[in-house]
Design a protein around this motif. Structure first.
Motif, short mmCIF file in Angstrom:
data_model
loop_
_atom_site.label_atom_id
_atom_site.label_comp_id
_atom_site.label_asym_id
_atom_site.label_seq_id
_atom_site.Cartn_x
_atom_site.Cartn_y
_atom_site.Cartn_z
N GLY A 168 6.61 37.92 -42.05
CA GLY A 168 7.51 39.04 -41.81
C GLY A 168 7.41 39.52 -40.37
O GLY A 168 6.56 39.08 -39.59
N PRO A 169 8.30 40.45 -40.00
CA PRO A 169 8.37 40.87 -38.59
C PRO A 169 7.13 41.64 -38.12
O PRO A 169 6.80 41.59 -36.94
CB PRO A 169 9.61 41.75 -38.55
N ASP A 170 6.45 42.33 -39.01
CA ASP A 170 5.30 43.13 -38.58
C ASP A 170 4.08 42.26 -38.22
O ASP A 170 3.27 42.65 -37.39
CB ASP A 170 4.89 44.11 -39.68
N GLY A 190 0.97 34.45 -36.26
CA GLY A 190 1.30 33.09 -36.67
C GLY A 190 0.57 32.03 -35.88
O GLY A 190 -0.01 31.09 -36.44
N THR A 191 0.59 32.13 -34.55
CA THR A 191 -0.08 31.13 -33.71
C THR A 191 -1.58 31.14 -33.94
O THR A 191 -2.22 30.08 -34.03
CB THR A 191 0.23 31.41 -32.23
N THR A 192 -2.17 32.31 -34.08
CA THR A 192 -3.61 32.42 -34.33
C THR A 192 -3.98 31.80 -35.67
O THR A 192 -5.00 31.10 -35.77
CB THR A 192 -4.05 33.89 -34.29
N ILE A 193 -3.18 32.04 -36.69
CA ILE A 193 -3.46 31.47 -38.01
C ILE A 193 -3.38 29.95 -37.96
O ILE A 193 -4.24 29.25 -38.50
CB ILE A 193 -2.48 32.05 -39.05
N ILE A 194 -2.37 29.42 -37.27
CA ILE A 194 -2.22 27.96 -37.19
C ILE A 194 -3.38 27.35 -36.41
O ILE A 194 -3.95 26.33 -36.81
CB ILE A 194 -0.86 27.59 -36.56
N GLN A 195 -3.78 27.95 -35.31
CA GLN A 195 -4.90 27.42 -34.53
C GLN A 195 -6.20 27.47 -35.32
O GLN A 195 -7.01 26.54 -35.28
CB GLN A 195 -5.04 28.18 -33.22
N SER A 196 -6.41 28.56 -36.06
CA SER A 196 -7.64 28.67 -36.87
C SER A 196 -7.63 27.66 -38.01
O SER A 196 -8.67 27.03 -38.30
CB SER A 196 -7.75 30.09 -37.44
N ALA A 197 -6.49 27.48 -38.65
CA ALA A 197 -6.39 26.50 -39.73
C ALA A 197 -6.60 25.09 -39.21
O ALA A 197 -7.28 24.27 -39.84
CB ALA A 197 -5.04 26.62 -40.43
N LEU A 198 -6.05 24.80 -38.05
CA LEU A 198 -6.23 23.49 -37.44
C LEU A 198 -7.70 23.25 -37.09
O LEU A 198 -8.23 22.15 -37.33
CB LEU A 198 -5.36 23.39 -36.18
N ALA A 199 -8.37 24.25 -36.57
CA ALA A 199 -9.80 24.12 -36.26
C ALA A 199 -10.61 23.91 -37.53
O ALA A 199 -11.55 23.09 -37.56
CB ALA A 199 -10.29 25.35 -35.51
N LEU A 200 -10.27 24.62 -38.60
CA LEU A 200 -10.97 24.47 -39.87
C LEU A 200 -10.77 23.07 -40.44
O LEU A 200 -11.73 22.43 -40.87
CB LEU A 200 -10.50 25.53 -40.87
N VAL A 201 -9.55 22.59 -40.43
CA VAL A 201 -9.26 21.26 -40.98
C VAL A 201 -9.98 20.17 -40.19
O VAL A 201 -10.59 19.27 -40.76
CB VAL A 201 -7.74 21.01 -41.03
N THR A 202 -9.94 20.25 -38.87
CA THR A 202 -10.62 19.24 -38.07
C THR A 202 -12.14 19.29 -38.25
O THR A 202 -12.79 18.24 -38.26
CB THR A 202 -10.27 19.35 -36.58
N THR A 203 -12.68 20.47 -38.42
CA THR A 203 -14.11 20.59 -38.68
C THR A 203 -14.48 19.97 -40.02
O THR A 203 -15.48 19.24 -40.13
CB THR A 203 -14.54 22.06 -38.64
N LEU A 204 -13.68 20.22 -41.05
CA LEU A 204 -13.95 19.64 -42.37
C LEU A 204 -13.83 18.12 -42.34
O LEU A 204 -14.62 17.41 -42.97
CB LEU A 204 -13.02 20.25 -43.41
N VAL A 205 -12.86 17.60 -41.61
CA VAL A 205 -12.72 16.15 -41.48
C VAL A 205 -13.94 15.56 -40.76
O VAL A 205 -14.47 14.52 -41.15
CB VAL A 205 -11.40 15.78 -40.76
N ALA A 206 -14.40 16.24 -39.72
CA ALA A 206 -15.57 15.76 -38.99
C ALA A 206 -16.81 15.77 -39.88
O ALA A 206 -17.63 14.84 -39.83
CB ALA A 206 -15.80 16.61 -37.74
N ILE A 207 -16.97 16.79 -40.69
CA ILE A 207 -18.11 16.87 -41.60
C ILE A 207 -18.04 15.73 -42.61
O ILE A 207 -19.04 15.07 -42.90
CB ILE A 207 -18.16 18.24 -42.30
N TRP A 208 -16.85 15.48 -43.17
CA TRP A 208 -16.70 14.41 -44.15
C TRP A 208 -16.99 13.05 -43.51
O TRP A 208 -17.66 12.21 -44.11
CB TRP A 208 -15.30 14.42 -44.76
N LEU A 209 -16.48 12.83 -42.30
CA LEU A 209 -16.74 11.56 -41.61
C LEU A 209 -18.23 11.37 -41.33
O LEU A 209 -18.76 10.27 -41.48
CB LEU A 209 -15.95 11.49 -40.30
#
Length: 158
Positions: A24-26, A31-50
């Motif tokens: 929403g507008p408020d 949005g950008t912060t959420i996407i960057q944080s989610a991307l960092a989380l996903v890459t960290t989880l992939v690195a842990i699994w690898l």
């Protein structure tokens, strides 16, 4: 280590419009912060699994080789390769045969390593039911060590 510079832009161009519509507008400025944080989380989880998969593969290869070396040492100790005169007991072994000079011990070790690694992958790198209760204290220590490594840059601080 960092992601390539284009990765956050690609992720933002794919997910930002839908996320902004959901927020929403408020809250759209998050949005950008959420996407960057989610991307960092996903890459960290992939690195842990690898890293888990790499460690499991190394442990499987090492365990298979140790088993094969021990098996052939026991077989040699009990005289299963040669008789009292030093002649081979089985026709597939020539006189003076040694596991160190052949690839048979590697075949046995790597076959067992492959089976062990496949078992670890199919069980999700976790212990099955009865063993997970028996080894619960060791599992707790393992998780504490993992947490220590994940949280600190230096690893274990002992």
């Amino acid at each position: 280590r960092r992601l390539p510079p284009f990765t956050p832009r690609v992720a933002s161009s794919c997910f930002l419009p839908g996320l902004v519509a959901l927020l929403g507008p408020d809250l759209q400025h998050w949005g950008t912060t959420i996407i960057q944080s989610a991307l960092a989380l996903v890459t960290t989880l992939v690195a842990i699994w690898l890293q888990t998969a790499i460690s499991a593969f190394y442990a499987a290869v090492r365990g298979g080789r140790m088993f094969a070396e021990g098996l052939f040492a026991l077989m040699e100790e009990h005289g299963l390769f040669t008789d009292a005169k030093g002649l081979p007991k089985l026709p597939c072994f020539k006189e003076g045969w040694s596991p160190e000079d052949s690839t048979l011990d590697e075949v046995v070790g790597f076959t067992l390593a492959g089976c062990g690694f496949l078992y670890q992958v199919t069980t999700g790198f976790e212990l099955p039911f009865p063993l997970n209760l028996v080894f619960l204290p060791l599992t707790a220590v393992e998780w504490l060590l993992r947490w220590q490594i994940y949280v600190t840059d230096e690893g274990l601080l002992i």
